[in-house]
Write a protein that holds these residues in place. Structure first.
Motif, PDB file in Angstrom:
ATOM      1  N   ALA A  56       4.985  17.452  32.966  1.00 32.72           N
ATOM      2  CA  ALA A  56       4.346  16.780  31.524  1.00 32.72           C
ATOM      3  C   ALA A  56       3.239  15.395  32.608  1.00 32.72           C
ATOM      4  N   LYS A  57       1.815  15.579  32.395  1.00 33.48           N
ATOM      5  CA  LYS A  57       1.448  14.905  31.760  1.00 33.48           C
ATOM      6  C   LYS A  57       0.481  14.217  31.606  1.00 33.48           C
ATOM      7  N   ILE A  58       1.253  12.329  31.324  1.00 31.59           N
ATOM      8  CA  ILE A  58       1.829  10.939  30.545  1.00 31.59           C
ATOM      9  C   ILE A  58       0.067  10.662  30.198  1.00 31.59           C
ATOM     10  N   LYS A  83      -3.132   7.170  28.080  1.00 31.02           N
ATOM     11  CA  LYS A  83      -2.389   7.477  27.687  1.00 31.02           C
ATOM     12  C   LYS A  83      -2.468   8.420  26.840  1.00 31.02           C
ATOM     13  N   ARG A 133      -0.646  12.776  25.103  1.00 25.39           N
ATOM     14  CA  ARG A 133       0.712  12.916  24.390  1.00 25.39           C
ATOM     15  C   ARG A 133       1.317  14.314  25.359  1.00 25.39           C
ATOM     16  N   LYS A 134       2.749  13.408  25.416  1.00 27.43           N
ATOM     17  CA  LYS A 134       3.207  14.333  25.934  1.00 27.43           C
ATOM     18  C   LYS A 134       3.523  16.098  26.131  1.00 27.43           C
ATOM     19  N   ASN A 135       3.227  16.465  26.751  1.00 25.34           N
ATOM     20  CA  ASN A 135       3.826  17.898  26.750  1.00 25.34           C
ATOM     21  C   ASN A 135       4.133  18.368  27.607  1.00 25.34           C
ATOM     22  N   TRP A 136       5.454  18.832  27.912  1.00 23.86           N
ATOM     23  CA  TRP A 136       5.720  19.743  28.917  1.00 23.86           C
ATOM     24  C   TRP A 136       5.723  21.171  29.003  1.00 23.86           C
ATOM     25  N   LYS A 182      10.681   7.096  30.034  1.00 20.09           N
ATOM     26  CA  LYS A 182       9.331   7.877  29.818  1.00 20.09           C
ATOM     27  C   LYS A 182       9.853   9.135  29.610  1.00 20.09           C
ATOM     28  N   SER A 183      11.058   9.497  29.372  1.00 18.15           N
ATOM     29  CA  SER A 183      11.702  10.993  28.591  1.00 18.15           C
ATOM     30  C   SER A 183      12.980  10.844  28.536  1.00 18.15           C
ATOM     31  N   GLN A 224       8.590   9.647  38.416  1.00 14.67           N
ATOM     32  CA  GLN A 224       7.325   9.983  37.756  1.00 14.67           C
ATOM     33  C   GLN A 224       6.534   9.388  38.556  1.00 14.67           C
ATOM     34  N   TYR A 269       2.028  11.147  36.307  1.00 12.91           N
ATOM     35  CA  TYR A 269       2.315  12.722  35.801  1.00 12.91           C
ATOM     36  C   TYR A 269       4.697  12.379  36.098  1.00 12.91           C
TER      37      TYR A 269
END
Length: 478
Positions: free
Chosen positions: A89-91, A97, A99-102, A150-151, A158, A167
């Motif tokens: 995921a690229k944060i 910033k 949007r976190k998308n796995w 972060k998750s 990270q 990332y």
């Protein structure tokens, strides 16, 4: 004299020239044929592997270095890892910033970079299809660390690059992600210190043949020292502080603009006086609507009942069959806008659209036709065993209703009685109508969780009133 001096120089130089073994050093000497030409030699490159045959010299480009890759000390940085699938995921991109998308990515680790492929096949096709390039992350100067903030997932790495990208890498298998953490951190540390960059290049050095060149040798510029780790962290922290400060200023500005807009917003009464907002029919309280229209039965209810009795009494499944929802919404919009309404128009040809709009009107009342405060009383009345006492109790409750509720209920149940008179054509029974109108005309104010029980009582109350409508309402017109 010039020609004589060059000739003597060649004569003096040739006996002293000893050629190295093939593959070690390559030299090119141009003899002087005239007095205006000078002796010149190209800088030679010593190749570490003598058994590897050197490439032929390109005669058209004199300044092109001819060398082979892979000498001692020049081998590529090897990492004991095989490419594998990891969650990526690229944060953050460039300090901003995202949007976190796995997503699942096929990850490959190079000498100083990380490659993300969409799938394992893409790595094999990347050289065949130029447009199928992977996402590359430069690890030079990158910070690699474990993170839990972060998750919410477990085992998350990270990676913060030198350009401000962040990332996240994750895997449910801890041994796998732990190996990747160690390998990526090792590559990043080597790249940061400069050894990784130098090791990835071929092991080339100048040979001693430059001793024969009379020209001035240009020295290579000194290598830049890598920036210390604490300076880079300070740069990142300062950029983040600036970014957060600008965000807070923007939020304060937006809040101030919203406050000014709300304070200058006209009141509902002003908008109604200007005709910008009109009172609705659907969703309006029954007492308010009748008071506005100066009647005890809403005009829309009367129009629908009159149209159904004119051309829909014998329609199969009247009130049970649903009409087209888009057409029903169109009719609702016209009613709310108080436009001239003609239910006999061709666009309302389907009688089920009119019956659907009538049922929607009752369902969207803020308070149902049977008011909330009477719900429990009607439920208790329907439980009465004595038939004579039951009808009197129900009749007394209905006559206690507000005038608009009483008259609207009286008109509706008389209309439904007429529907039952054509039951052989429309195939509607007392029980069928009660199932349709039970939940439409009454429901409790607070849902206690006994929905199934309430529905049984709703149907029974409507069915009983429908059967005893003459006794309860009498024969007077509304």
């Amino acid at each position: 004299m010039a020609g004589t001096r060059v000739t003597n120089m060649q004569t003096a130089t040739k006996p002293a020239l000893v050629l190295p073994p093939p593959g070690a050093v390559q030299m090119r000497i141009k003899t002087a044929n005239s007095s205006g030409e000078r002796l010149s030699q190209t800088k030679s490159m010593v190749i570490s592997e003598p058994e590897t045959p050197g490439k032929p010299i390109n005669r058209h480009r004199r300044n092109q270095s001819q060398h082979n890759i892979g000498g001692p000390g020049g081998a590529e940085l090897s990492v004991p890892l095989q490419s594998t699938y990891l969650n990526k995921a690229k944060i953050v991109e460039g300090g901003k910033k995202m949007r976190k998308n796995w997503t699942s990515a096929w990850v490959a680790l190079g000498s100083d970079h990380l490659l993300f492929y969409k799938e394992s096949k893409q790595e094999a096709l990347v050289n065949l299809k130029p447009g199928n390039r992977p996402e590359e992350v430069d690890l030079c100067g990158a910070m690699v660390e474990w993170t839990k903030e972060k998750s919410s997932r477990k085992h998350v790495i990270q990676i913060t690059t030198s350009v401000g990208d962040e990332y996240l890498l994750q895997s449910d298998d801890y041994p796998t992600i732990s190996k990747w953490h160690s390998a990526i951190k090792m590559v990043a540390d080597r790249s940061c210190s400069g050894s990784g960059r130098q090791a990835a290049r071929p092991g080339l050095h100048r040979s001693s043949s430059t001793e024969f060149l009379p020209r001035r040798v240009v020295e290579a510029p000194p290598a830049k020292e890598p920036k210390p780790e604490h300076r880079r962290s300070l740069m990142f922290s300062s950029s983040k502080l600036k970014h957060s400060a600008s965000d807070s200023n923007d939020k304060i500005g937006v809040k101030n603009r919203l406050k000014k807009f709300i304070s200058r917003r006209p009141s509902m009464k002003t908008l109604q006086e200007k005709g910008l907002i009109k009172d609705r029919v659907f969703g309006c309280h029954l007492l308010t609507l009748c008071s506005r229209e100066g009647t005890t039965v809403p005009k829309f209810i009367r129009l629908c009942i009159q149209e159904v009795e004119r051309r829909g009494m014998q329609s199969d499944g009247i009130y049970r069959v649903s009409g087209n929802l888009a057409t029903i919404q169109k009719l609702r919009f016209m009613v709310d806008q108080e436009e001239e309404l003609n239910l006999g128009d061709n666009q309302w040809e389907d009688i089920h659209v009119i019956t659907g709009a009538l049922k929607m009107f009752f369902r969207e009342l803020p308070e149902p036709l049977f008011p909330f405060r009477f719900f429990e009383q009607f439920v208790e009345s329907i439980k009465t065993k004595d038939p004579k006492q039951k009808v009197q109790v129900v009749k007394k409750l209905i006559h206690q209703l507000p005038k608009p509720n009483h008259n609207t209920m009286k008109l509706l149940f008389r209309h439904l009685q007429k529907i039952l008179c054509h039951s052989t054509k429309n195939l509607m029974s007392t029980q069928g109508i009660s199932i349709v109108f039970g939940p439409t005309l009454m429901w409790p104010e607070h849902d206690s969780g006994n929905m199934a029980v309430n529905m049984v009582y709703q149907n029974q109350i409507v069915e009983y009133i429908l059967i005893e409508s003459r006794e309860i309402f009498g024969t007077d017109d509304v």
